[in-house]
Design a protein around this motif. Structure first.
Motif, mmCIF file in Angstrom:
data_model
loop_
_atom_site.group_PDB
_atom_site.id
_atom_site.type_symbol
_atom_site.label_atom_id
_atom_site.label_comp_id
_atom_site.label_asym_id
_atom_site.label_seq_id
_atom_site.Cartn_x
_atom_site.Cartn_y
_atom_site.Cartn_z
ATOM 1 N N ILE A 191 0.871 -1.166 -0.025
ATOM 2 C CA ILE A 191 0.144 0.022 0.017
ATOM 3 C C ILE A 191 0.913 1.320 -0.020
ATOM 4 O O ILE A 191 1.881 1.282 0.835
ATOM 5 N N LYS A 192 0.531 2.441 -1.048
ATOM 6 C CA LYS A 192 1.189 3.331 -0.826
ATOM 7 C C LYS A 192 0.205 4.646 -0.697
ATOM 8 O O LYS A 192 -0.996 4.668 -1.430
ATOM 9 N N ILE A 193 0.334 5.523 0.195
ATOM 10 C CA ILE A 193 -0.375 6.637 0.290
ATOM 11 C C ILE A 193 0.198 7.870 0.135
ATOM 12 O O ILE A 193 1.352 8.135 0.917
ATOM 13 N N GLN A 194 -0.356 8.613 -0.758
ATOM 14 C CA GLN A 194 0.211 9.868 -0.970
ATOM 15 C C GLN A 194 -0.282 11.035 -0.179
ATOM 16 O O GLN A 194 -1.487 11.233 -0.049
ATOM 17 N N LEU A 195 0.422 11.829 0.700
ATOM 18 C CA LEU A 195 -0.021 12.622 1.598
ATOM 19 C C LEU A 195 0.577 14.095 1.614
ATOM 20 O O LEU A 195 1.773 14.282 1.604
ATOM 21 N N GLY A 196 -0.380 14.845 1.352
ATOM 22 C CA GLY A 196 0.227 16.518 1.313
ATOM 23 C C GLY A 196 0.166 16.666 2.918
ATOM 24 O O GLY A 196 0.089 15.977 3.812
#
Length: 152
Positions: free
Chosen positions: A111-116
């Motif tokens: 799982i990869k979560i892109q977070l600002g």
């Protein structure tokens, strides 16, 4: 020694709450309680399956929680423990810098979560941008997003 968080924020690191600055300079273990929630229907079913695969709790409700946070030159590393028994480790890798409108990518297994990041009020808020599993990206169709915040 420099670390990835100091390098990513650059001069804006000094705008964070002093306790967050200390946390991301020295690292630490934080303790508390989290409220585990799952969606309904298919989303809840998927959420519980993903939680099970990661070793996280699969039942909703409040559980004891701790997170060990440390850094390397290339990654922010979290080791979360739920209910004193389920540990989930992840790494956060930066893309660009804070001044360049950059973001972080959290990797937890496939799982990869892109977070600002928002730093309003000196706090650090993670703002979900996208999620991918085995390189298949999922958009936010339901309008539901998560917000994680380190507020002191």
């Amino acid at each position: 020694m420099r670390n990835v968080v100091l390098d990513w924020f650059g001069p804006d690191f000094g705008k964070l709450n002093p306790l967050l600055q200390e946390l991301h300079t020295k690292g630490a273990r934080l303790y508390g309680e989290v409220d585990i929630r799952f969606g309904s229907g298919v989303a809840g079913w998927i959420g519980r399956r993903v939680a099970r695969k990661l070793g996280a709790p699969t039942k909703a409700g409040k559980v004891p929680f701790s997170v060990e946070i440390h850094h390397s030159a290339k990654a922010l590393i979290w080791s979360r423990t739920f209910a004193n028994s389920h540990t989930v480790a992840s790494e956060f890798h930066p893309v660009k810098t804070y001044q360049q409108g950059g973001y972080w990518v959290e990797s937890i297994g496939p799982i990869k979560i892109q977070l600002g990041v928002s730093t309003e009020g000196g706090n650090w808020q993670w703002l979900q941008r996208s999620v991918s599993i085995f390189d298949s990206q999922f958009q936010q169709y339901s309008g539901q997003r998560f917000l994680l915040e380190k507020q002191l």
